[in-house]
Design an enzyme around this catalytic site. Sequence first.
Site, PDB file in Angstrom:
ATOM      1  N   LYS A 184       4.211   0.658   9.690  1.00 54.92           N
ATOM      2  CA  LYS A 184       4.316   1.887   8.904  1.00 54.92           C
ATOM      3  C   LYS A 184       3.716   3.072   9.647  1.00 54.92           C
ATOM      4  O   LYS A 184       4.218   4.174   9.559  1.00 54.92           O
ATOM      5  CB  LYS A 184       3.616   1.704   7.554  1.00 54.92           C
ATOM      6  CG  LYS A 184       4.487   0.984   6.552  1.00 54.92           C
ATOM      7  CD  LYS A 184       3.901   1.088   5.148  1.00 54.92           C
ATOM      8  CE  LYS A 184       2.864   0.033   4.941  1.00 54.92           C
ATOM      9  NZ  LYS A 184       2.335  -0.033   3.583  1.00 54.92           N
ATOM     10  N   ARG A 218       5.021 -12.910   9.956  1.00 47.67           N
ATOM     11  CA  ARG A 218       5.508 -11.534   9.852  1.00 47.67           C
ATOM     12  C   ARG A 218       6.888 -11.432  10.467  1.00 47.67           C
ATOM     13  O   ARG A 218       7.123 -11.990  11.531  1.00 47.67           O
ATOM     14  CB  ARG A 218       4.569 -10.677  10.703  1.00 47.67           C
ATOM     15  CG  ARG A 218       3.999  -9.513  10.038  1.00 47.67           C
ATOM     16  CD  ARG A 218       3.144  -8.704  10.992  1.00 47.67           C
ATOM     17  NE  ARG A 218       3.295  -7.323  10.606  1.00 47.67           N
ATOM     18  CZ  ARG A 218       2.711  -6.809   9.527  1.00 47.67           C
ATOM     19  NH1 ARG A 218       1.907  -7.541   8.792  1.00 47.67           N
ATOM     20  NH2 ARG A 218       2.915  -5.560   9.203  1.00 47.67           N
ATOM     21  N   GLU A 259       0.874  -1.173   0.000  1.00 49.65           N
ATOM     22  CA  GLU A 259       0.000   0.000   0.000  1.00 49.65           C
ATOM     23  C   GLU A 259       0.913   1.225   0.000  1.00 49.65           C
ATOM     24  O   GLU A 259       1.804   1.324   0.852  1.00 49.65           O
ATOM     25  CB  GLU A 259      -0.888  -0.002   1.247  1.00 49.65           C
ATOM     26  CG  GLU A 259      -1.858   1.150   1.231  1.00 49.65           C
ATOM     27  CD  GLU A 259      -2.799   1.175   2.440  1.00 49.65           C
ATOM     28  OE1 GLU A 259      -2.841   0.195   3.197  1.00 49.65           O
ATOM     29  OE2 GLU A 259      -3.471   2.203   2.606  1.00 49.65           O
TER      30      GLU A 259
END
Length: 579
Positions: free
Chosen positions: A289, A279, A55
């Site tokens: 982020k 992860r 994204e």
Amino acid sequence: MSAAKSPSSGPTTSEVADKSPSEPRPSNFIRDAIIEDLKTKKYGDAVIQTRFPPEPNGYLHIGHAKAICLDFGVADEFGGKTNLRFDDTNPEKEEQEYVDSIMKDVRWLGFEWERLCYASDYFDQLYEWAVKLIKDGKAYVDDLSADQIRQHRGTLTEPGKESPYRNRSVAENLDLFERMRQGEFPDGARVLRAKVDMASPNLNMRDPVIYRILHAEHHRTGDKWCIYPMYDYAHGQSDSIEQVTHSMCTLEFEDHRPLYIWFIQQLGIFPSMQYEFDRLSLTYTLLSKRKLLKLVQEKLVNGWDDPRMPTLSGIRRRGYTPEALRNFCAAIGVSKTNGTLELAMLEHFVREDLNKRAPRVMAVLRPLKVVIDNYPDGQVEEVEAVNNPEDESAGKRKVPFSKVIYIEQDDFREEPPKKYYRLSPGVEVRLRYAYFITAKSVVKNDQGEVIEVHCTYDPATTGGNAPDGRKVKSTIHWVSARHAVDAEVRIYDRLFTRPDPNDVPEGQEFTANLDPNSLEVIPSAKLEPSLANAPVEARYQFERLGYFCVDPDSKPGHPVFNRTVALKDTWAKIEKRAG
Ligand code: ATP
Ligand code: MG
């Protein structure tokens, strides 16, 4: 399903099997799934297709590096292709700056995408498919507010409640959805929901919202749309449009997989499949982020590429190599359970890589002046130094030596403690590549600190060996004072004081764990003259100190160096102890 690529562009299963013994790769459940799908020809003759779907709402970090290495790595291994797809369904947080940085970082890491895609390119198709779902009685416009929808959702133990709008006619739904798109309603007034099952034990299946009204300018589609698809609806269909065969994402999406499959089945489109892996999480490091953005916005670091940041642009500026990161990602592999790795392990991989290729040079960070009283005034010798003991082809260079040199303050003690073998009064040491010297006397300032050491040298020890075979206990590095280049050196430490940066007392934020001493600036280190015009990003080992690289802040004749990592390898020690 269609085979978009010529059948010869991907290896057959037997070729893959043939390849395995000569190029062993650690197996994992994703590779196993691909091997199985190739064997059963699940996708016919189509090649393995993956995608990396960031994204564009921040810079990439080392967690993304793991995903990139996996997405591109397995496709490459099996003769497949990987798209870079921007998951740009949220117009409010996305910017071109992030798009540009992401492309740069993926390439820096060493990967080239097959196609550059944007989820926003599929907005028309996604809209048409939403209309199809409505026509099939699989989606409806809901007038409930976001809060009401949440209240109706139920819990893990209680089923959800159906919306009073759930059984609207197809005609009414089509009309309302079209009017949503025309901009007739304000933000939040209505949503489009998939009609799945309000009693499903999986909360993601309880009639998820698939479109929302948002009168916002999009970085690519401008004001064409005022309704935007939700991630769960956009992602799988985007995969399907690109004929992605294996869509990898992190474990938090595991519970979304049934919905991913449901949409594809309802629409009867290319059957992409989602796989979830762990992860990456590292000690002393934040990989969110949102939190990294906060550090940047509140100027708690010097931008996204601050060398203390775990972003790819940050660690690149710090001196990390793409090879080191790829080796690290290969070593950690993928699994089905989340855990936290030691930051020291990442550092081990950069040391290992730089050890092989970084030229050795001499630099003195905290200079102490040494005068060699019996060395002729004005004389300069060029001593020969080895560029890299790990790589003979790196050759040798000349380093100037003269009467006044700098050594590290650490390398002299007026009153040496036990086992201190470096320079001290009456003690003889070797100057790397030059001579043996013996300290004779010191000069002090008003505060009683040693500011100058006077020594004698033995001219017979040229090159650093005594003809009579006498030994010294230590070798220290040095820089000729007349020839030294002044440089700023930035020494970085971990950004956070705790292994888990989120571990804060009640009521405090992760920023409370920032280490105020994570950056130390040494304004005037002394470097050997070969470094005067070292190009930006060039990497070196400063002998005995660590690996350093040239920062873009450098000016001609006045370089700025970042310390990438010190020499001591704590990870190797940890491994040795464990083994
Ligand atoms: P954040 O939640 O911090 O915004 P994200 O996961 O939403 O991060 P994306 O841009 O959506 O960020 O990530 C793109 C891809 O990278 C996704 O497939 C995601 O699963 C993967 N990814 C993100 N963070 C990590 C991580 N720490 N370890 C491994 N993969 C990651
Ligand atoms: Mg995401």
